[in-house]
Scaffold this motif. Structure first.
Motif, PDB file in Angstrom:
ATOM      1  N   LEU A   5       0.861  -1.187   0.000  1.00  0.00           N
ATOM      2  CA  LEU A   5       0.000   0.000   0.000  1.00  0.00           C
ATOM      3  C   LEU A   5       0.894   1.231   0.000  1.00  0.00           C
ATOM      4  CD1 LEU A   5      -2.568  -1.177   2.708  1.00  0.00           C
ATOM      5  CD2 LEU A   5      -2.800  -1.322   0.216  1.00  0.00           C
ATOM      6  N   LEU A   6       0.952   1.934  -1.126  1.00  0.00           N
ATOM      7  CA  LEU A   6       1.831   3.096  -1.275  1.00  0.00           C
ATOM      8  C   LEU A   6       1.010   4.322  -1.657  1.00  0.00           C
ATOM      9  CD1 LEU A   6       4.726   1.457  -3.351  1.00  0.00           C
ATOM     10  CD2 LEU A   6       4.582   1.707  -0.863  1.00  0.00           C
ATOM     11  N   VAL A   7       1.345   5.475  -1.081  1.00  0.00           N
ATOM     12  CA  VAL A   7       0.596   6.693  -1.379  1.00  0.00           C
ATOM     13  C   VAL A   7       0.782   7.145  -2.826  1.00  0.00           C
ATOM     14  CG1 VAL A   7       0.615   7.485   1.014  1.00  0.00           C
ATOM     15  CG2 VAL A   7       2.456   8.190  -0.523  1.00  0.00           C
ATOM     16  N   THR A   8       1.863   6.731  -3.456  1.00  0.00           N
ATOM     17  CA  THR A   8       2.080   7.092  -4.854  1.00  0.00           C
ATOM     18  C   THR A   8       1.029   6.466  -5.766  1.00  0.00           C
ATOM     19  OG1 THR A   8       3.674   5.278  -4.911  1.00  0.00           O
ATOM     20  CG2 THR A   8       4.556   7.505  -4.651  1.00  0.00           C
ATOM     21  N   ASP A   9       0.353   5.417  -5.291  1.00  0.00           N
ATOM     22  CA  ASP A   9      -0.663   4.755  -6.110  1.00  0.00           C
ATOM     23  C   ASP A   9      -1.834   5.676  -6.445  1.00  0.00           C
ATOM     24  OD1 ASP A   9       0.806   2.436  -6.043  1.00  0.00           O
ATOM     25  OD2 ASP A   9      -0.418   1.450  -4.500  1.00  0.00           O
ATOM     26  N   PHE A  10      -2.110   6.652  -5.588  1.00  0.00           N
ATOM     27  CA  PHE A  10      -3.283   7.504  -5.810  1.00  0.00           C
ATOM     28  C   PHE A  10      -3.129   8.338  -7.085  1.00  0.00           C
ATOM     29  CE2 PHE A  10      -3.416   6.627  -1.243  1.00  0.00           C
ATOM     30  CZ  PHE A  10      -4.714   6.158  -1.120  1.00  0.00           C
ATOM     31  N   VAL A 165       7.905   5.419   6.801  1.00  0.00           N
ATOM     32  CA  VAL A 165       7.280   6.718   7.056  1.00  0.00           C
ATOM     33  C   VAL A 165       7.328   7.552   5.781  1.00  0.00           C
ATOM     34  CG1 VAL A 165       7.475   8.870   8.353  1.00  0.00           C
ATOM     35  CG2 VAL A 165       7.826   6.668   9.509  1.00  0.00           C
ATOM     36  N   ILE A 166       6.169   8.141   5.419  1.00  0.00           N
ATOM     37  CA  ILE A 166       6.108   8.953   4.201  1.00  0.00           C
ATOM     38  C   ILE A 166       5.600  10.370   4.471  1.00  0.00           C
ATOM     39  CG2 ILE A 166       3.762   8.297   3.506  1.00  0.00           C
ATOM     40  CD1 ILE A 166       6.881   8.741   1.202  1.00  0.00           C
ATOM     41  N   HIS A 221      -7.516  14.040   2.120  1.00  0.00           N
ATOM     42  CA  HIS A 221      -8.155  14.326   0.834  1.00  0.00           C
ATOM     43  C   HIS A 221      -7.153  14.557  -0.296  1.00  0.00           C
ATOM     44  CE1 HIS A 221     -11.581  14.967   3.562  1.00  0.00           C
ATOM     45  NE2 HIS A 221     -12.327  14.634   2.513  1.00  0.00           N
ATOM     46  N   ILE A 222      -5.896  14.888   0.024  1.00  0.00           N
ATOM     47  CA  ILE A 222      -4.932  14.970  -1.070  1.00  0.00           C
ATOM     48  C   ILE A 222      -4.736  13.591  -1.704  1.00  0.00           C
ATOM     49  CG2 ILE A 222      -3.743  16.949  -0.033  1.00  0.00           C
ATOM     50  CD1 ILE A 222      -1.379  15.075   0.554  1.00  0.00           C
ATOM     51  N   PHE A 223      -5.030  12.530  -0.958  1.00  0.00           N
ATOM     52  CA  PHE A 223      -4.951  11.173  -1.479  1.00  0.00           C
ATOM     53  C   PHE A 223      -6.296  10.716  -2.048  1.00  0.00           C
ATOM     54  CE2 PHE A 223      -1.940  11.127   2.255  1.00  0.00           C
ATOM     55  CZ  PHE A 223      -0.791  11.220   1.495  1.00  0.00           C
ATOM     56  N   ALA A 224      -7.360  10.824  -1.253  1.00  0.00           N
ATOM     57  CA  ALA A 224      -8.657  10.256  -1.629  1.00  0.00           C
ATOM     58  C   ALA A 224      -9.246  10.924  -2.869  1.00  0.00           C
ATOM     59  CB  ALA A 224      -9.630  10.368  -0.451  1.00  0.00           C
ATOM     60  N   VAL A 225      -9.256  12.244  -2.890  1.00  0.00           N
ATOM     61  CA  VAL A 225      -9.819  12.959  -4.036  1.00  0.00           C
ATOM     62  C   VAL A 225      -9.017  12.666  -5.295  1.00  0.00           C
ATOM     63  CG1 VAL A 225     -10.298  15.257  -4.995  1.00  0.00           C
ATOM     64  CG2 VAL A 225     -10.846  14.760  -2.600  1.00  0.00           C
TER      65      VAL A 225
END
Length: 537
Positions: A5-10, A165-166, A221-225
């Motif tokens: 699970l990586l935040v770059t995926d969004f 940590v990101i 929301h910077i990720f979800a949206v």
């Protein structure tokens, strides 16, 4: 099968499926597709990498809610570097502390706030300084647009683990120096999934950024949206006239706002009788202390918006509960307001308890008060380089749970209602009085625009409830109501020991960047001549 699970995926997902769709409506008037947003983020990644930024390095972002913040955040995280957003309302001394504490290597700062960083640049480890308008900033700053124009799009994205940590989000520091809340790819990602589900975010949403992006990554929301391929409408602050105009002009469907923001919108609406929605239905999320029933009623019945009350803390993602329990109220019934004032039910996969001093669950009687404790995948990894503070946060009453510091009750359906912060509970004559209950009562008086209730010194009772009231007239010298009248107003509606004892009219109340009233400033002012506060509020 397990996929990290990586935040770059969004952003990767948005580029793949919504590349030609509108991603961002910028404050400059520019509009960017997801392909364009992604390219600008790539170029920032390449520029940072060329300046020596590597995986694990901390890079700060000091920016109101502009497209630069989104581009910088993803540009940082694509390198595996740690996105460290800063509260733009802090002072130069605050920035000096945080930049040094986190060991920040590079910073992007909006031109309106860069001067505070420039004032301390010789005292911090930061070496790369970037702004969106270097001509407006004293000192040697690189321009963001010039930087990415010359960078190209090629960079080396390192291999990343979901447990690394990101992001580091600093707390407000109301009880000492701010603490850096460490959040991994995994907890950011799962929190964003939960926000997407519980806030019902879809690809055709148009999200208006009134909530600061720096505030726990704008509640995720910077990720979800982004991940859903919805549209970000950016802002440079909270202006009621502009917000309502933009809701209509951009067909906004979703926004967030603290109760103080809701009050600003209501005041403007009543003064100017303006439209409150465009082509889309509007829903709004609010958090913190529950808005008064009158506020919810106006937002839903007059604005025509759907309001959800959510709850959390920087350390928990932030969001852990929601009032959006549709089986617990009828949309056409006024009973819904009582439900929406509650912090509500735990998010999916989130264990929310209210426990007594022995760590045992309080009864579901909606009366017994305990402390809220939380366990879930969106909870922080810990405080940056503060293991003792981390241990204390997870072990005081219930081992392994994050302790929120809020006192609450639980009803028969498991919905929690926060009664007060532990430090805000008023202990008068041995009785506990909820400042929130008093504030909610005072909000029902037509002469009260805003209010904060705190414990004040009392020779007889140790401490007693005092209200700082912003009158509807806007003039503390001509409030349109006497203090004694407000005291009597509470006495008629509450038990005698809960009633207000003192009133002070003011023109404003101190607030955070997210609109939450800073009661600690009022407490410090009220108790400056005392050795200690009886209830330690």
């Amino acid at each position: 099968m397990q996929k990290p699970l990586l935040v770059t995926d969004f952003l990767d997902r948005a580029r793949e499926y919504y590349g030609d769709s509108e991603a961002v409506v910028a404050t400059t008037g520019d509009r960017y597709t997801y392909d364009e947003l992604g390219e600008r983020a790539d170029r920032f990644s390449a520029a940072l990498q060329a300046r020596g930024i590597e995986k694990g390095d901390r890079v700060a972002v000091l920016d109101p809610n502009t497209h630069y913040h989104l581009e910088a955040a993803y540009g940082i995280m694509q390198l595996g570097a740690v996105h460290t957003p800063l509260n733009y309302r802090l002072t130069a001394d605050d920035f000096e502390y945080i930049l040094a504490d986190a060991g920040v290597d590079a910073i992007y700062a909006d031109h309106e706030y860069a001067a505070a960083v420039e004032a301390v640049r010789d005292d911090v480890p930061t070496e790369t300084f970037v702004t969106n308008d270097p001509a407006a900033v004293d000192g040697d700053w690189e321009g963001f647009d010039a930087l990415i124009d010359g960078a190209g799009t090629d960079y080396d994205r390192p291999e990343m683990s979901e447990d690394e940590v990101i992001t580091i989000n600093y707390t407000s520091g109301t009880t000492g120096d701010p603490k850096g809340v460490m959040r991994s790819h995994r907890c950011e990602t799962l929190h964003a999934y939960l926000v997407t589900i519980h806030q019902r975010i879809a690809d055709d949403d148009v999200y208006l950024w009134t909530l600061p992006m720096f505030h726990v990554n704008g509640w995720g929301h910077i990720f979800a949206v982004t991940g859903m391929g919805a549209t970000h409408v950016c802002t440079r602050g909270v202006d009621a006239e502009w917000i309502l105009e933009t809701v209509v002009a951009e067909d906004v469907s979703y926004l967030c706002g603290a109760p103080a923001v809701l009050n600003l919108l209501i005041d403007h609406y009543r003064e100017h009788d303006v439209p409150t929605s465009g082509a889309n239905d509007v829903r709004i999320a609010t958090a913190g202390s529950a808005p008064p029933e009158a506020t919810i009623r106006t937002v839903e019945d007059e604005f025509g918006w759907y309001l959800t009350h959510v709850y959390g803390a920087t350390e928990t993602g932030p969001l852990v509960t929601t009032s959006d329990a549709r089986r617990r109220f009828d949309d056409d019934s006024t009973d819904r307001f009582a439900v929406k004032k509650r912090q509500g039910l735990g998010f999916l996969g989130t264990e929310v308890r209210v426990v007594d001093e022995d760590g045992e669950d309080v009864p579901r009687d909606d009366e017994t008060i305990g402390e809220v404790v939380v366990r879930g995948n969106q909870v922080m990894e810990g405080y940056w380089e503060q293991p003792e503070a981390t241990e204390a946060a997870f072990s005081e009453r219930a081992e392994g749970y994050y302790h929120m510091g809020d006192l609450a009750t639980v009803d028969e359906n498991g919905m929690i209602t926060v009664q007060d912060r532990k430090k805000d509970i008023i202990v008068t004559g041995g009785e506990n009085v909820s400042s929130i209950e008093l504030e909610d009562t005072l909000f029902e008086h037509p002469a009260v625009s805003s209010v904060a209730v705190i414990p004040a010194p009392s020779d007889r009772w140790g401490e007693e409830p005092k209200a700082f009231v912003v009158p509807e007239s806007g003039d503390p010298d001509a409030p349109g109501v006497a203090g004694e009248e407000l005291i009597e107003f509470t006495r008629e509606r509450l038990a005698g020991f809960k009633s207000l004892k003192r009133v002070e009219f003011v023109d404003t109340l101190p607030t955070t960047a997210t609109g939450k009233i800073q009661k600690y400033e009022l407490r410090a002012q009220e108790w400056e001549d005392e050795e200690r506060m009886i209830g330690e509020g």
